[in-house]
Scaffold this active site. Structure first.
Site, mmCIF file in Angstrom:
data_model
loop_
_atom_site.group_PDB
_atom_site.id
_atom_site.type_symbol
_atom_site.label_atom_id
_atom_site.label_comp_id
_atom_site.label_asym_id
_atom_site.label_seq_id
_atom_site.Cartn_x
_atom_site.Cartn_y
_atom_site.Cartn_z
ATOM 1 N N GLY A 212 0.836 -1.211 0.000
ATOM 2 C CA GLY A 212 0.000 0.000 0.000
ATOM 3 C C GLY A 212 0.861 1.247 0.000
ATOM 4 O O GLY A 212 2.053 1.186 -0.320
ATOM 5 N N ASN A 213 0.293 2.376 0.335
ATOM 6 C CA ASN A 213 1.075 3.609 0.431
ATOM 7 C C ASN A 213 0.468 4.511 1.490
ATOM 8 O O ASN A 213 -0.523 4.157 2.134
ATOM 9 C CB ASN A 213 1.176 4.299 -0.939
ATOM 10 N N HIS A 214 1.057 5.686 1.668
ATOM 11 C CA HIS A 214 0.690 6.542 2.805
ATOM 12 C C HIS A 214 -0.514 7.445 2.557
ATOM 13 O O HIS A 214 -0.829 8.277 3.401
ATOM 14 C CB HIS A 214 1.882 7.433 3.184
ATOM 15 N N ALA A 280 -3.774 7.513 -4.938
ATOM 16 C CA ALA A 280 -2.400 7.025 -5.081
ATOM 17 C C ALA A 280 -2.520 5.527 -5.356
ATOM 18 O O ALA A 280 -2.629 4.712 -4.429
ATOM 19 C CB ALA A 280 -1.616 7.299 -3.808
#
Ligand code: PMT
Length: 403
Positions: A212-214, A280
C-alpha cells in the site's frame, strides 16, 4: 437535499411585526441542514424574544456590541460573525435598517455585522405600504441591489396597520424557496457529474498483508466535498481510508485494490462530465495473492509483482468531452515527469505535488501544488489547507468549462 445543507446562515432580525415569523424561518433553515446564528437590532427584541430564537437556532442571539453579563470586559465580534456566514439574510428588513444599510451606517451590532460580511446578503423588506413605495425606500432597495445584495420582494396583503397592500414580508417557506432557487442557479457545477478517485490501494500479498502507500484520502475527500458544494453530483471512488463520507449525497464507492478501483472508475466515467484522479494507485500488485498467511520459513522471500492497469490512462484513452484531471506525486524531475503524464494520459491538466515541499503530499492537512496545463502554462499555488487546495483545483476546472 437542500442546497442550504451544511451552510452557515446569519439571520438579522429587525424591528417589524413580521419578526415573529423568524421563529419559523429558523426552523426551516435548520430542517434544511443549515447552521443558524441570529443577530437582532435592540428594538427587534420587543417583537420576538432572543430566547425563542436561541432555543431554535441552538446558538446565542446577539444584539449588542458587549456581552450582557459583563459590559466592561468582553465584546461581541461582528467581524468574526460576518466572516463566519456563508450567507446573511436580513428579515424582516425595516425601512430604517435598509436605509442605514444603504448608507453604511453602523450604529448597531446587526449593521456592523452586515458591513463586515463578505458573503451574499439577502434582505426581505417588511413595512407599511406607503413606506414600501416611498421614493427614499425605493432608493434604498436600488442602492442595496447595486451593492450586490439580493432583495426578496414583499408581497401584498393585510398589513399590521390594518391597511392592505404591498409591504408584507414574504412567508418563511417562500423566503426559503427563494434563497434555495437563487443559490442553486448560481452554483458553478450545477447539473454536472463529477467522478473522483481518492486514497491508497491495497494489493494483497496474503490474507493479512498488502502493498500500500501513505495516502490518507484527505485530498480526494476535500475535492469531493468542494465539488458537491459547487452543485455537482459526485461519485467518490475511495481506496481504504478512515475518513467518513463528506456528505450523504455523495455516492461513495469503497474499494480495496487498484483493479477494483479500475472497474468502478471505468464503469462510471462515460456518464460523468468531469473526472479527477487524486488516488495514489499502486502501480504493481503481487502476481499471486496467497490464500493462507505466508509462514516465515526462509531467510529471503521473493515477491513477484505484475503491473496494475493504469486507471487514469484508460480513462484518458476513452475520453470524449469530459474534463480529465490527474495528479502527479513526484520526488525528482517534478515538472518534467508531470508533463509526460499530462501527455501520456490525455489530461486537461495535471496537479503536481512534490514530497520535497514541506507540508505537501501524503497525510498532511495541507498541500502545495502546481498546475500544468496542456498549453504549457504552469500555475503555482502557496501551501494551503487541502480544503482550499480543492477549491483552487475546482476553480481551474470551472474556468476550463466556461472558456
Ligand atoms: O490522500 P492524501 O494523504 O491527502 O494525499 C494526497 C496525495 C498525495 C495522494 C495526492 O495529492 C496525489 O498526489 N495523488 C496522486 C498520487 C500518485 O499516485 O501519483 P502518480 O504520479 O503515481 O500517478 C499519476 C496519476 O495517475 C494520478 O492521478 C493517479 O491517480 C493515476 N494513476 C496512477 C497509477 C495507476 N495505476 N492508475 C492511476 O490512475
Amino acid at each position: 437535499m437542500s442546497v442550504l445543507s451544511g451552510k452557515k446562515i446569519l439571520l438579522g432580525v429587525t424591528a417589524g411585526i413580521a419578526a415573529y415569523k423568524t421563529a419559523f424561518l429558523v426552523r426551516l433553515f435548520i430542517k434544511a441542514g443549515a447552521q443558524v446564528k441570529v443577530v437582532m437590532t435592540p428594538a427587534a427584541r420587543e417583537f420576538v424574544t432572543p430566547l425563542t430564537l436561541s432555543t431554535l437556532s441552538k446558538n446565542e442571539v446577539i444584539s449588542s456590541f458587549t456581552k450582557e453579563e459583563d459590559h466592561k470586559n468582553q465584546w461581541n465580534n461582528h467581524v468574526d460573525l460576518g466572516l463566519w456566514a456563508d450567507l446573511m439574510l436580513v428579515a424582516p428588513a425595516t425601512a430604517n435598517t435598509l436605509s442605514k444599510m444603504a448608507t453604511g451606517n453602523s450604529d448597531n451590532f446587526l449593521l456592523a455585522t452586515y458591513l463586515s460580511a463578505k458573503c451574499p446578503v439577502y434582505f426581505a423588506p417588511a413595512m407599511d405600504l406607503d413606506m414600501y413605495r416611498h421614493p427614499s425606500t425605493k432608493e434604498s432597495f436600488e442602492k442595496l441591489i447595486s451593492f450586490g445584495n439580493v432583495m426578496i420582494p414583499a408581497t401584498s396583503g393585510e398589513l399590521a396597520s390594518g391597511l392592505s397592500g404591498e409591504g408584507r414580508m414574504a412567508e418563511p417557506e417562500d423566503i426559503l424557496n427563494f434563497i434555495e432557487a437563487h443559490l442553486a442557479e448560481s452554483l458553478p457545477l450545477r447539473n454536472k457529474r463529477v467522478l473522483i478517485t481518492a486514497g491508497p490501494t491495497y494489493e494483497p500479498i496474503d490474507p493479512v498483508r498488502f502493498i500500500g502507500n501513505h495516502s490518507s484520502g484527505k485530498m480526494g475527500y476535500e475535492l469531493a466535498a468542494a465539488a458537491h458544494a459547487a452543485g455537482a453530483r459526485v461519485i467518490l471512488i475511495s481506496g481504504p481510508t478512515h475518513l467518513p463520507n463528506p456528505h450523504k449525497d455523495i455516492h461513495l464507492i469503497r474499494v480495496q485494490s487498484a483493479r477494483e478501483m479500475f472497474v468502478a472508475a471505468t464503469k462510471y466515467f462515460p456518464s460523468v462530465d468531469i473526472a479527477i484522479a487524486s488516488a495514489a494507485v499502486s502501480d504493481y500488485r503481487p502476481r499471486i495473492s496467497a490464500a493462507q498467511k505466508i509462514k516465515k520459513t526462509s531467510e529471503v522471500m521473493e515477491l513477484e509483482l505484475v503491473k496494475n492497469p493504469d486507471i487514469l490512462a484508460t480513462l484518458g484513452s476513452g475520453k470524449k468531452d469530459q474534463v480529465l484531471v490527474g495528479f502527479a506525486l513526484e520526488t525528482e524531475n517534478e515538472e518534467e515527469n508531470a508533463a509526460s503524464k499530462l501527455e501520456r494520459k490525455n489530461l486537461d491538466f495535471i496537479v503536481l505535488n512534490s514530497l520535497n515541499d514541506k507540508g505537501a503530499g501524503f497525510k498532511t492537512e495541507t498541500n502545495k501544488i502546481k498546475i500544468l496545463f496542456r498549453n504549457g502554462t504552469l500555475k503555482k499555488f502557496d501551501l494551503k489547507p487541502k480544503e482550499e487546495v480543492a477549491r483552487d483545483i475546482l476553480n481551474e476546472i470551472i474556468e476550463l468549462i466556461n472558456e
